[in-house]
Structure formats: structure tokens, C-alpha cells
Design an enzyme around this catalytic site. Sequence first.
Site, mmCIF file in Angstrom:
data_model
loop_
_atom_site.group_PDB
_atom_site.id
_atom_site.type_symbol
_atom_site.label_atom_id
_atom_site.label_comp_id
_atom_site.label_asym_id
_atom_site.label_seq_id
_atom_site.Cartn_x
_atom_site.Cartn_y
_atom_site.Cartn_z
ATOM 1 N N GLY A 14 9.908 93.380 2.658
ATOM 2 C CA GLY A 14 10.603 93.836 1.451
ATOM 3 C C GLY A 14 12.119 93.901 1.548
ATOM 4 O O GLY A 14 12.741 94.758 0.924
ATOM 5 N N SER A 15 12.736 92.980 2.293
ATOM 6 C CA SER A 15 14.206 93.027 2.333
ATOM 7 C C SER A 15 14.800 92.651 0.979
ATOM 8 O O SER A 15 15.844 93.178 0.581
ATOM 9 C CB SER A 15 14.762 92.139 3.450
ATOM 10 N N ASN A 16 14.148 91.770 0.239
ATOM 11 C CA ASN A 16 14.617 91.467 -1.118
ATOM 12 C C ASN A 16 14.409 92.664 -2.046
ATOM 13 O O ASN A 16 15.268 92.963 -2.877
ATOM 14 C CB ASN A 16 13.908 90.225 -1.666
ATOM 15 N N MET A 92 2.749 87.223 -1.517
ATOM 16 C CA MET A 92 2.190 86.012 -0.906
ATOM 17 C C MET A 92 0.940 85.490 -1.606
ATOM 18 O O MET A 92 0.039 84.971 -0.960
ATOM 19 C CB MET A 92 1.903 86.284 0.589
ATOM 20 N N ARG A 93 0.906 85.605 -2.914
ATOM 21 C CA ARG A 93 -0.234 85.090 -3.666
ATOM 22 C C ARG A 93 0.242 84.337 -4.892
ATOM 23 O O ARG A 93 1.307 84.647 -5.425
ATOM 24 C CB ARG A 93 -1.126 86.230 -4.171
ATOM 25 N N ASN A 109 10.546 84.918 -9.365
ATOM 26 C CA ASN A 109 10.231 84.771 -7.941
ATOM 27 C C ASN A 109 11.461 84.257 -7.197
ATOM 28 O O ASN A 109 12.302 83.574 -7.779
ATOM 29 C CB ASN A 109 9.092 83.755 -7.776
ATOM 30 N N HIS A 111 12.455 81.872 -3.909
ATOM 31 C CA HIS A 111 11.889 80.916 -2.963
ATOM 32 C C HIS A 111 12.992 80.500 -1.975
ATOM 33 O O HIS A 111 14.098 80.187 -2.397
ATOM 34 C CB HIS A 111 11.354 79.694 -3.712
HETATM 35 C C1 GRF Z 1 11.645 85.669 1.502
HETATM 36 O O1 GRF Z 1 12.119 84.662 2.357
HETATM 37 C C2 GRF Z 1 11.350 85.090 0.142
HETATM 38 O O2 GRF Z 1 12.193 84.034 -0.192
HETATM 39 C C3 GRF Z 1 9.936 84.602 0.290
HETATM 40 O O3 GRF Z 1 9.307 85.549 1.108
HETATM 41 C C4 GRF Z 1 10.286 86.196 1.929
HETATM 42 C C5 GRF Z 1 10.143 87.658 1.690
HETATM 43 O O4 GRF Z 1 10.985 88.419 2.506
HETATM 44 N N1 GRF Z 1 9.325 84.450 -1.011
HETATM 45 P P1 GRF Z 1 11.208 89.954 2.209
HETATM 46 O O5 GRF Z 1 9.818 90.597 2.204
HETATM 47 O O6 GRF Z 1 11.882 90.095 0.889
HETATM 48 O O7 GRF Z 1 12.046 90.470 3.332
#
Ligand code: GRF
Length: 218
Positions: A14-16, A92-93, A109, A111
Amino acid sequence: MKTLKIGVLASGRGSNFQAIIDSIETGYIQARINLLITDNPKAFSIERAAKHGIESLVMLPKKYASRDEYFMAAASELKSRGVGLVVLAGFMRIVGRPLLEAYPNRVMNIHPALLPSFPGLHGQKQANDYGVKISGCTVHFVDEGMDTGPIIIQAAVPAKDDDTEESLSERILKFEHKIFPEAIKLFAEGRIEVRGRKTVIKGAVFDDRPLINPPLGE
Ligand code: GRF
């Protein structure tokens, strides 16, 4: 203007998700995260949510009769909290049709590659193995395809000759943390218009400086 309510779907670290939380807490984005849904009870995202007073819900796909039922249930949890934008932050789905129908052009999303190159899993590894000189990341609306929906914002990130999947991923991730909040801000401000498979960003200033890698010599 009414404050945008966001629902986040995440499966992992969940860094994003954190970058989005931070952009809201500093006031960069006028929005509120009302719910985290995760399919993974061990996701670190759950701790991040708790720390910031965000409700989280673990929804295990195996408890539902079908993929459609899973995403129907997810959509109804999001709708019941008044969520207006669904954000996939490392979820991841493949999102099922019931959620997309409940939120048309309202599921975003990120990517880790410059789409339409290298869709699907391990975008950074695919780009590194291919030997591209420029990779990057893409925020897009989600449709029923695999990373195929209308593109909102992209960052081009140079690849180094000696990059590994890890080093390239790390360089790209820094830009994920910039463009994901930016895309959400644009949405919250009502500046994204979808025309067919393109988006038009109102008020965006075009910068025509190219990124060339390796850079031109003197
Ligand atoms: C990120 O690289 C994003 O682009 C991909 O999955 C990864 C998730 O990383 N869809 P985080 O969980 O947000 O750290």
C-alpha cells in the site's frame, strides 16, 4: 463543492495508498477516503488505514459464489458509504463487471509501465527484460480489459543499462506516488473528460520537451 468520497482496493504493502492518504492530509487533494477493501487479511494497507482512521474491510473472494458476486458485494459496500471514486492501489485482481457498471469511468488503476506496453503482472520486469530505454507508469480508468482503459496521466522514467527489475521498479515507484495523487486531484476537481478511449484534461498545459535516453551528445 461536495467533498469527493474515495474507496480504495488494495492487496499489499500500500505505498500508493499511503501517497494518496498523505496528499489528502496535506490538503493537496480535496477528498476523503471512506473505505479500504482488501482481499488479503495480511495486507499492510490495513495497518495504514487504521493509523489514519480509515475503515477497512477484508473481503475474501473464496467466501463468494462467483467473481461477479464478489464485485457486486464490493460495489454495494462502496455505494452504501457514498463513494464516488474507486481507486485500485495494488489490487491484484481483475475487477468484475458489477463494480465497473456501478462505477463507469470511476475506477482508477496505476500500472508500473507505459501502457499499452507491458500490461498485466510484473510490468517493470517485462520492460527491463525487453531492454527499453524509457519506461514509466500510467494511471488509467479501468475497463473490462487488462490495463486497457482510457489513460489519464503517464510519467516517463529512464531505464539504465544496468537496471534490475528491483532498481527500475524503485525508480518508477517514486513517480507512481506523484501521478496517482495527481490523477485523483484532477478527478476531484472535475477536470477529466472521457471522450471514447481518450481523456481530455481541462486546463492542462502541454510541455513539448522530449525525454531522450541516453541523452543526446554535444
Ligand atoms: C505498484 O507497483 C502498482 O503500480 C502496481 O502494484 C504495485 C503496488 O504497490 N499496480 P503498493 O502496494 O502501492 O506499494
